[in-house]
Design a protein around this motif. Structure first.
Motif, PDB file in Angstrom:
ATOM      1  N   ILE A  78       0.864  -1.180   0.000  1.00 12.60           N
ATOM      2  CA  ILE A  78       0.000   0.000   0.000  1.00 12.60           C
ATOM      3  C   ILE A  78       0.900   1.229   0.000  1.00 12.60           C
ATOM      4  N   ASN A  79       0.672   2.135  -0.940  1.00 11.25           N
ATOM      5  CA  ASN A  79       1.415   3.384  -1.026  1.00 11.25           C
ATOM      6  C   ASN A  79       0.502   4.523  -0.597  1.00 11.25           C
ATOM      7  N   PHE A  80       0.967   5.301   0.367  1.00  9.51           N
ATOM      8  CA  PHE A  80       0.251   6.491   0.813  1.00  9.51           C
ATOM      9  C   PHE A  80       1.025   7.697   0.308  1.00  9.51           C
ATOM     10  N   VAL A  81       0.395   8.519  -0.503  1.00  5.23           N
ATOM     11  CA  VAL A  81       1.038   9.719  -1.047  1.00  5.23           C
ATOM     12  C   VAL A  81       0.598  10.916  -0.216  1.00  5.23           C
ATOM     13  N   ILE A  82       1.588  11.612   0.344  1.00  3.22           N
ATOM     14  CA  ILE A  82       1.318  12.806   1.135  1.00  3.22           C
ATOM     15  C   ILE A  82       1.475  14.014   0.221  1.00  3.22           C
ATOM     16  N   GLY A  83       0.475  14.870   0.156  1.00  2.00           N
ATOM     17  CA  GLY A  83       0.510  16.046  -0.704  1.00  2.00           C
ATOM     18  C   GLY A  83       1.344  17.169  -0.107  1.00  2.00           C
TER      19      GLY A  83
END
Length: 94
Positions: A78-83
């Motif tokens: 699972i990849n969580f992209v932080i803006g």
């Protein structure tokens, strides 16, 4: 001649920059959820620190602005992209 060589070198170095995060929807489509990300869809839009309070018992990668990321594909991760604003902008498998 020297300027042309320096310009070519600058272009080559720019091309070697960190890969960008692939664009896409905020969460994986149901048929593409190979990593089990769907239970975490409620985190999209919340502050990135929300991940510190969630126990995720699977392979996870957190990608922040400016991070260099590997291009290895791991369907179970699972990849969580932080803006740029510090909130979770996208979740995807890979």
């Amino acid at each position: 001649m020297r300027r042309a060589a320096l310009a070519a070198l600058a272009l080559l170095l720019a091309a070697c920059g960190a890969p960008s995060v692939p664009p896409g929807p905020p969460v994986p489509a149901p048929g593409e959820d190979t990593c089990g990300a769907s239970p975490y869809t409620g985190l999209v839009g919340r502050d990135g620190t929300a991940l510190e309070r969630v126990l995720i018992m699977r392979q996870v990668r957190v990608i922040r602005p400016g991070d260099a990321i590997s291009e290895d594909l791991r369907p179970a991760r699972i990849n969580f992209v932080i803006g740029g604003d510090g909130s979770i902008a996208r979740i995807y498998c890979g």
